[in-house]
Design an enzyme around this catalytic site. Structure first.
Site, PDB file in Angstrom:
ATOM      1  N   GLY A  75     -24.712  30.791 -33.230  1.00 36.82           N
ATOM      2  CA  GLY A  75     -26.159  30.621 -33.226  1.00 36.82           C
ATOM      3  C   GLY A  75     -26.703  30.638 -31.809  1.00 36.82           C
ATOM      4  O   GLY A  75     -25.952  30.665 -30.830  1.00 36.82           O
ATOM      5  N   GLY A 123     -22.119  30.270 -36.234  1.00 43.29           N
ATOM      6  CA  GLY A 123     -23.045  30.854 -37.195  1.00 43.29           C
ATOM      7  C   GLY A 123     -22.598  32.196 -37.724  1.00 43.29           C
ATOM      8  O   GLY A 123     -22.952  32.578 -38.852  1.00 43.29           O
ATOM      9  N   GLU A 146     -16.912  24.210 -32.054  1.00 47.69           N
ATOM     10  CA  GLU A 146     -18.065  23.324 -31.875  1.00 47.69           C
ATOM     11  C   GLU A 146     -17.734  21.955 -31.299  1.00 47.69           C
ATOM     12  O   GLU A 146     -18.581  21.335 -30.652  1.00 47.69           O
ATOM     13  CB  GLU A 146     -18.793  23.146 -33.229  1.00 47.69           C
ATOM     14  CG  GLU A 146     -19.505  24.388 -33.724  1.00 47.69           C
ATOM     15  CD  GLU A 146     -18.586  25.373 -34.437  1.00 47.69           C
ATOM     16  OE1 GLU A 146     -19.075  26.428 -34.869  1.00 47.69           O
ATOM     17  OE2 GLU A 146     -17.366  25.099 -34.549  1.00 47.69           O
ATOM     18  N   ASP A 154     -19.626  23.504 -38.514  1.00 44.78           N
ATOM     19  CA  ASP A 154     -20.625  23.407 -39.578  1.00 44.78           C
ATOM     20  C   ASP A 154     -20.681  24.723 -40.363  1.00 44.78           C
ATOM     21  O   ASP A 154     -19.659  25.365 -40.535  1.00 44.78           O
ATOM     22  CB  ASP A 154     -21.991  23.013 -38.994  1.00 44.78           C
ATOM     23  CG  ASP A 154     -22.594  24.072 -38.089  1.00 44.78           C
ATOM     24  OD1 ASP A 154     -21.834  24.834 -37.454  1.00 44.78           O
ATOM     25  OD2 ASP A 154     -23.835  24.149 -38.009  1.00 44.78           O
TER      26      ASP A 154
END
Length: 364
Positions: A75, A123, A146, A154
């Site tokens: 992301g 992402g 992450e 996530d």
């Protein structure tokens, strides 16, 4: 590249969605950032899926990344950092829409093929690893790094990692180490390894399929291009990894690595010591809870709760500062040690959000 060609490339949109033959092609188109995904790009992917789902001429979805470096590096971390610094709400908005999209991809009715070539992170994993057909290559470097940003894996990463064989997922989730193509298949993040040199031919074959082809037909076609590899170098280390990462407390994992004392254990310990202590403890708890979860959606709801707490934390801002902004690779974590992460610190990451809870209105 000539100045004219460069300016034409710059004029292209960040996401290109169009029908090519039987395929609804979705191309992430920010090659200079390894196709890092913005909020607007997630929205455009969702709109493209609306159009392709309704179009009877589209028999399958094909996700790909522009450029030679990879499908997607994740992301838009810099935008999230700036919003977090300003106490903004980008995290709340972006992650809500992204996670709903992740769940939609997992349940999409038409075959959804993801070309996971080159770098695939964060992402990018969310847009690809929940697909019905996940193609990796000899160039794939897939990672969920992450924890090194004070965050956790996530985009449904806790669901995927918790279902990997043994403690392989715990290892990848806590260390952030990259998987090659065969190990991505072994860990359950991909389905087939296709040589990068054959991706073009596979792409041509997919776009030339009949619109009514089903998921079994697509799988048969992909398998005809695949190497058949199902395990890479990390799979061979599973006995050691299972022994080190079988525990439910980070302190016990550290102790197991220290007891082992081998070169591999020492290098793994060094890697863990670079990560956010709070991020590791949150990640381990999320992974253990995911093992008992019945669905991807259940994990995404839990991840959303934790993500909003991370977004407001000093650790996230410090992790991004050290890795992306100042690039000094020297984050000052808070707290600095595993032993100082208290149950009181953890509780908010797992608390219900009430009216702000994640709801999957657009799941299909």
């Amino acid at each position: 590249m000539s100045p004219v060609a460069a300016s034409l490339q710059d004029a292209e949109p960040d996401l290109i969605a169009r029908r090519e033959g039987a395929a609804g092609v979705i191309r992430l188109n920010r090659p200079k950032t390894i196709n890092a995904v913005t909020l607007e790009m997630f929205r455009e992917v969702d709109r493209a899926l609306d159009a392709f789902e309704a179009d009877p001429a589209v028999g399958l979805i094909l996700l790909e990344g522009a450029g030679e470096r990879g499908l997607c590096a994740g992301g838009d971390i810099r935008a999230l950092y700036e919003s977090s610094q300003a106490r903004g709400d980008l995290g709340k908005i972006l992650w809500r829409e992204e996670y709903i999209l992740n769940a939609r991809i997992a349940k999409f009715a038409k075959p959804y093929v993801a070309f996971m070539d080159g770098i695939v992170m964060g992402g990018g994993v969310g847009l690809s690893a929940h697909s019905s057909h996940r193609v990796v290559t000899d160039r794939t470097r897939l990672a969920m790094p992450e924890v090194g940003l004070g965050f956790f894996p996530d985009v449904g990463g806790t669901w995927l990692l918790s279902h990997a064989p043994g403690e392989i997922g715990t290892y990848f989730g806590l260390t952030g180490q990259p998987m090659n193509g065969p190990d991505a298949v072994y860990a359950g993040f991909a389905d087939a390894v296709v040589p990068a040199a054959r991706l073009g031919a596979l792409r041509d074959a997919l776009t030339n399929m009949r619109a009514g082809a089903g998921k079994a037909d697509v799988k048969t076609l992909i398998d005809s291009f695949a190497t058949g590899e199902t395990a890479g170098p990390v799979a061979a280390l599973r006995p050691q990894i299972d022994g080190w990462f079988a525990y439910d407390r980070m302190q016990d994992i550290f102790a197991a690595l220290q007891r082992d004392g081998s070169e591999l254990a020492r290098s793994t310990l060094k890697t863990l010591n670079e990560k956010s202590p709070r991020g590791m403890v949150v990640t381990l708890k999320l992974l253990r809870l995911a093992r008992g979860s019945s669905s991807l959606e259940e994990c995404l709801v839990r991840e959303y709760r934790a993500a909003l707490e991370v977004f407001a934390s000093d650790d996230f801002r410090e992790g991004v500062r050290a890795a992306v902004i100042d690039k000094d690779r020297n984050p000052k974590w808070s707290p600095p040690d595993i032993e100082d992460v208290t149950p009181e610190m953890l509780a908010p990451y797992f608390a219900s959000l009430g009216k702000d809870e994640l709801v999957f209105e657009k799941s299909t």
